[in-house]
Design a protein around this motif. Structure first.
Motif, PDB file in Angstrom:
ATOM      1  N   SER A 270      37.090   4.310  41.475  1.00 31.65           N
ATOM      2  CA  SER A 270      37.310   2.940  41.001  1.00 31.65           C
ATOM      3  C   SER A 270      36.324   2.573  39.900  1.00 31.65           C
ATOM      4  O   SER A 270      36.234   1.417  39.504  1.00 31.65           O
ATOM      5  N   GLY A 271      35.599   3.567  39.429  1.00 32.08           N
ATOM      6  CA  GLY A 271      34.774   3.340  38.243  1.00 32.08           C
ATOM      7  C   GLY A 271      33.370   2.868  38.532  1.00 32.08           C
ATOM      8  O   GLY A 271      32.605   2.606  37.613  1.00 32.08           O
ATOM      9  N   ARG A 272      32.996   2.762  39.812  1.00 33.30           N
ATOM     10  CA  ARG A 272      31.650   2.288  40.141  1.00 33.30           C
ATOM     11  C   ARG A 272      30.682   3.472  40.172  1.00 33.30           C
ATOM     12  O   ARG A 272      30.198   3.883  41.220  1.00 33.30           O
ATOM     13  N   TRP A 273      30.479   4.013  38.988  1.00 33.03           N
ATOM     14  CA  TRP A 273      29.643   5.207  38.895  1.00 33.03           C
ATOM     15  C   TRP A 273      28.187   4.895  39.231  1.00 33.03           C
ATOM     16  O   TRP A 273      27.471   5.733  39.770  1.00 33.03           O
ATOM     17  N   GLY A 274      27.780   3.689  38.918  1.00 38.98           N
ATOM     18  CA  GLY A 274      26.406   3.306  39.228  1.00 38.98           C
ATOM     19  C   GLY A 274      26.159   3.344  40.729  1.00 38.98           C
ATOM     20  O   GLY A 274      25.097   3.768  41.197  1.00 38.98           O
TER      21      GLY A 274
END
Lengths: 337, 486, 282
Positions: A184-188
């Motif tokens: 979902s793009g929450r790489w952090g």
């Protein structure tokens, strides 16, 4: 593409992401987090894409390498020494772990020249048993943790899982990344979790399982490899062995390219572990060829490359006997553990 | 690798893994395959064919004279008139299927023969040349009874006798490219293999016998340039198909200009491999390697000019040179060999001459870090950087393992440089941006454009050049046109 | 004819969208089929040919990069122009070929219809000659017909209008630019048609038309390095030699055959097949 400018951004990202902040502080200052996630993203995007056809063609070509004679004998011993002998079943018991540990130390009872494997890999609650059986042998105890295999638990639970395994004597922790967060793009968030787990590991080595079968694309696999390396992974590992698609040769190739490029920029050697579905000597040797021709001979060492496997070991042992005696043996000449 | 890294168990060498030469079952001498049988040439002249990896003689083959060419053409004419033109498409198809299957059955032998005679790595002859040769026969077999649906009018007719002259770089595969569409279309053939690589075609002749192809439908005559010349000038040949150098192609086109012979030419090239800054870099490096070192660079469509965007030129070059050093150069029969022997002393001399030019003109030369065998004909994989368009090594076809690296700044400039050649056979484009890839592909003057790949071949895919790389196509529906009276 | 002294027209060349006289300053007298003066025609020189090739080369990229629809529109526009001036064309055909007025009108009709036929091909030829190729691997592979580039046409000597149309329209329709040399002795029908290119929205240099002598011009066309294709329909004697000269730069050469097996041969003659492979992967 990895170019010189990347070194600078790598330093920036590392310093901003690796600030010694506690998780709560980090969450409190969410704006700083966003900024660094953006940097992380831009760094990884800067690596460029992976062409699936090219990767698969390259690995298929390497798979045609033929190992004969002395090189084959040496490669089999090397492969044995790289095995993380694994049992990760709900039905695991102390007894099962004990026999696995014995097998790990003395893979071929009839031939003491056989190298021991690198590690045994068990669930956290069985680490203490493994530690006890292995005693002072060079075989390490590895444990999956962080709510393996799905990773679907709170960070707190995951960290506790890790802490217990380490306290019970684990030398190595195999964690899983949060694939949901990654996709979902929450790489952090993925990054932060790895940092936190690494801290919880203390002196234990951290292997970060990407679960490549769920990341699906090589672009994702490369990105996750870099996130893990930047966050402090000692190893990046393909799979849990619990999903449909496990380690594949092209996946390993992409990950080995990542560790090679990372070491060029940072002089740090991050290891690679392939796990799941590797059952034959033939397959194992293909991986070693890919290691050799991608990352180079510096990775041809148990400190830098591992096979997470169980049945592979006996096939390696059978091939080892064949290479030495010229005759194929019956499977029952080897212990079934 | 970085020297700061700890040393390890380290050496992981591949011991020699040679394929057995005995599999080739070569005879000591071969005759001419005319009218279904091996026959002695008119004046019993034989010449030797050598293994370029060792310089040792493999066998002697017949030198066909004008009279032998005449016999072969007569056999082909007779077979055409009395038999092949009356054989239905469906029956022709079955012969072709048989041939395809037999190539598969004897694939290991063919691969070994090809590698012995040509010097190419056994991995390539085994995994590429031979399987593709079989695939070509399979593909065109299916066309033989469907010609009326091929888009060349309702009842396309064969031409008659086709004279086919093939080069030494892919001996068996080129024979398949020539014979399969010709036979499918209903022609009979006289095939002349290259002087230095006649053997696999002669094994193919045995396969044609096994397939019980009617006598004279395919005749295979070995010899030097004079044999080819006699075939080109023979008045009873209806069609010439030639693959080889542009210089010879020019001569052939001149010679058939005053005849009614049909002609297709597949000639030289100086393929540009264009790398944009967003390209997938690891695959780019492999693609460059495949583009220029596949088959020792003895490839008409080789990506011999690397055009790399300036912003990534350093990075690409660094990785490329590292990769070049990994190439395993040596015994072609070893299954782990990546780059084999140069096909002949003459070709080696040409490569050496052009490479000397490159140095003299001030380009920077890099030789692969490898050792070469002492016998036979060898050349180290070589990369020239700092090459400009005016350099001879950026213009002339070297036909060897020598890459010239040039740079560009914009897509427009890349296209202009790629097209700045009298040739137009093949180009590569590397980018992750689809719109730009198509923009470039649209503007490249080349018969084949590989995007994010290079040196791929398939019987269903038309292959051939524009401009001085020749005319006509081989492969696909388009390949039939060369052998039909349309 | 009235008593009025007629104004005699000299037909000029069409090069790069302009109407120059021959740079050589030469012209020649064209006779009608019945004999007698019919018109003056410019006698193109080697240098006129060279200029025309330069113009055609410069225009080729633009012509090919125009949409096929647009090329079709322009060719159709040419037919519209011709239709409007069909009587004039017919008069030239009648005088040049010595046929009846009806026959000349029929020839003009056929020629115009043929232009329309070719106009319709511009956006169809790609599908007919091109397509996807089912290769055995993870690649999307397609072949497209692309123009050879610059084609020099020697139009038929007898069939002064319809023959010219066939020779010129086929390469144009597939994206080539053309330098056409009309029938030497019967140049005017083609020249009248060529004049209409001015009002048909052709980019300059796409169609260049020269009148002159085959012997003088053809060897230069055959050896010119920047000419990709050569149509020798209008050359009888010496065609072999020209074909031989054309081999020097591996030109595509079209020569008529007694029996044509495929009505699309002209369209196929000056196209190349460009095949693109692209990887398919996630």
């Amino acid at each position: 593409m990895v170019h010189a400018a990347l070194v600078d951004s790598l330093n920036t990202v590392s310093s901003s992401l690796l600030r010694p902040t506690s998780e709560s502080e980090r969450l409190a200052s969410s704006s700083a987090r966003v900024a660094s996630e953006a940097e992380l993203r831009s760094l990884i995007r800067g690596l460029g894409g992976v062409d699936a056809v090219g990767v698969e063609a390259r690995s298929a070509k390497l798979a045609t390498r033929s190992l004969k004679k002395a090189s084959k004998v040496a490669a089999i011993d090397l492969a044995i020494s790289m095995v993380d002998l694994t049992t990760l079943e709900g039905a695991d018991t102390p007894g099962r772990v004990r026999s696995l540990c014995t097998k790990a130390m003395y893979p071929d009872a009839s031939d003491p020249t056989t190298p021991s494997v690198a590690a045994v890999c068990v669930y956290p609650d069985l680490v203490a048993h493994a530690r006890f059986v292995l005693g002072s042998s060079p075989v390490a105890v590895a444990s999956v943790a962080t709510a393996f295999p799905s990773g679907r638990a709170s960070l707190q639970v995951k960290l506790l899982d890790v802490a217990e395994a380490v306290a019970a004597g684990a030398d190595e922790i195999d964690m899983v990344i949060d694939r949901g967060a990654f996709l979902s793009g929450r790489w952090g968030q993925v990054f932060d979790e790895i940092v936190a787990v690494k801290a919880a590991c203390g002196s234990a080595h951290l292997k970060v399982i990407l679960e490549t079968g769920e990341l699906v694309t090589y672009d994702n696999i490369r990105a996750a490899s870099w996130i893990a390396m930047l966050a402090g992974a000692d190893f990046i590992k393909t799979s849990t062995g619990k999903v449909t698609v496990n380690a594949t040769l092209p996946t390993a190739l992409v990950m080995l390219e990542a560790v090679r490029d990372f070491s060029e920029l940072t002089a740090q050697r991050v290891g690679v572990k392939v796990a799941g579905g590797i059952r034959s000597t033939k397959d194992a040797l293909k991986y070693l060829v890919v290691v050799n021709e991608t990352a180079g001979s510096a990775w041809l060492h148990p400190d830098a490359f591992r096979f997470g496997a169980s049945s592979l070991l006996n096939d390696l042992l059978m091939q080892r006997r064949k290479q030495r005696t010229g005759a194929y043996i019956r499977p029952d000449e080897l212990s079934g553990d | 690798m970085d020297s700061n890294l700890p040393s390890t168990l380290g050496s992981f060498s591949y011991d020699p893994a040679p394929e057995s030469a005995a599999i080739a079952r070569l005879q000591s001498s071969y005759g001419l395959f005319i009218n279904g049988a091996f026959t002695a040439p008119e004046n019993h002249a034989q010449f030797a064919t050598v293994n370029p990896a060792t310089g040792h003689v493999l066998a002697t083959v017949a030198q066909a004279s004008d009279a032998d060419v005449d016999r072969a053409v007569a056999a082909a004419r007779h077979a055409y008139e009395t038999q092949w033109s009356k054989t239905t498409g469906a029956e022709r198809a079955k012969y072709l299927f048989r041939i395809a299957r037999l190539i598969q059955e004897r694939s290991r032998e063919l691969a070994v023969v090809e590698t012995l005679d040509n010097g190419k790595p056994i991995r390539e002859s085994r995994d590429i040349d031979v399987p593709l040769a079989a695939a070509h026969f399979f593909y065109y077999a299916g066309w033989a009874d469907k010609l009326e649906h091929a888009g060349f009018g309702p009842a396309p007719q064969p031409l008659g006798v086709a004279g086919q002259i093939i080069p030494w770089n892919f001996p068996l595969l080129m024979a398949a490219w020539k014979l399969a569409p010709a036979l499918a279309a209903g022609n009979t053939c006289v095939l002349k293999p290259a002087e230095t690589t006649p053997l696999s075609a002669l094994i193919l002749a045995e396969i044609l016998q096994q397939a019980e192809l009617p006598a004279g439908v395919v005749n295979i005559i070995t010899g030097d340039g004079s044999t080819g010349s006699a075939l080109v000038q023979h008045p009873d040949v209806n069609k010439i198909a030639f693959t080889g150098s542009t210089d010879v192609g020019r001569l052939i086109q001149e010679r058939v200009a005053s005849s009614h012979k049909r002609l297709t030419l597949e000639l030289g090239g100086k393929g540009a491999n264009i790398v944009f800054d967003d390209a997938p870099i690891d695959e780019v490096v492999e693609g460059i390697i495949d583009g220029i070192f596949f088959n020792q660079g003895h490839v008409c469509c080789a990506g011999s000019r690397l055009l790399v965007q300036e912003s990534v030129a350093e990075e690409v070059t660094r990785r490329l040179l590292r990769r070049v050093d990994q190439l395993r150069v040596g015994d072609p029969m070893d299954k782990n060999t990546d780059v084999g022997a140069i096909n002949s002393a003459a070709q080696l001399a040409r490569i050496e001459e052009l490479v000397e030019w490159g140095e003299r003109e001030g380009a920077t030369r890099y030789d692969a870090n490898c050792t070469l065998p002492s016998e036979g004909f060898w050349f180290k994989p070589t990369v020239f950087t700092n090459v400009d368009q005016s350099h001879r090594i950026a213009r002339d076809e070297i036909f060897g393992p020598v890459l010239s690296v040039l740079t560009f700044r914009t897509p427009e400039e890349a296209v202009a440089k790629a097209n700045n050649s009298v040739y137009g056979l093949a180009c590569g484009v590397w980018s992750e941006k689809g719109s730009r890839t198509l923009w470039v592909a649209q503007r490249l003057r080349a018969g084949v454009i590989w995007a994010n790949t290079y040196n791929k071949f398939d019987p269903a895919s038309p292959f051939g050049g524009v401009r001085e790389s020749g005319f006509g196509r081989e492969g696909g529906r388009h390949g039939l046109e060369a052998y039909l009276n349309v | 004819m009235s008593d009025r002294l007629e104004i005699r027209k000299t037909f000029k060349l069409v090069i790069n969208g302009a109407f120059p006289r021959s740079e050589s300053g030469r012209s020649y007298e064209v006779q009608s089929a019945q004999g007698g003066f019919w018109a003056n025609a410019a006698q193109a020189s080697r240098k006129d040919l060279r200029d025309a090739v330069v113009a055609a080369r410069a225009a080729q990229g633009k012509w090919w990069s125009a949409t096929a629809y647009n090329r079709g529109q322009i060719l159709y526009r040419w037919a519209e122009m011709a239709e409007e001036r069909r009587d004039e064309l017919a008069e030239h055909v009648r005088a040049s070929e010595g046929v009846s007025r009806d026959a000349a009108q029929a020839t003009v009709s056929a020629a115009i219809d043929r232009i329309v036929w070719y106009a319709g091909w511009t956006d169809k030829i790609t599908q007919v000659l091109g397509g996807a190729n089912p290769v055995a691997g993870p690649f999307f592979n397609f072949s497209l017909p692309t123009p050879s580039g610059v084609v020099v046409v020697f139009a038929p000597q007898d069939d002064s209008l319809l023959g010219f149309v066939e020779c010129v329209l086929a390469p144009l329709a597939v994206g080539n630019t053309v330098v056409a040399v009309t029938s030497t002795t019967r140049p005017t029908p083609a020249m009248v048609l060529a004049e209409m290119t001015e009002t048909s929205d052709f980019p300059a240099g796409v169609v260049n038309v020269l009148s002159g002598f085959v012997d003088e011009l053809a060897p230069h066309a055959a050896t010119h390095g920047d000419v990709d294709g050569l149509d020798l329909s209008g050359v009888d004697e010496g065609a072999d030699e020209l074909a031989r000269l054309a081999a020097g730069t591996i030109k595509r050469v079209y020569r008529p055959r007694p029996l044509e097996g495929d009505p699309l041969r002209r369209l196929r003659s000056f196209v190349e097949t460009s095949t693109v492979w692209h990887t398919i992967g996630q």
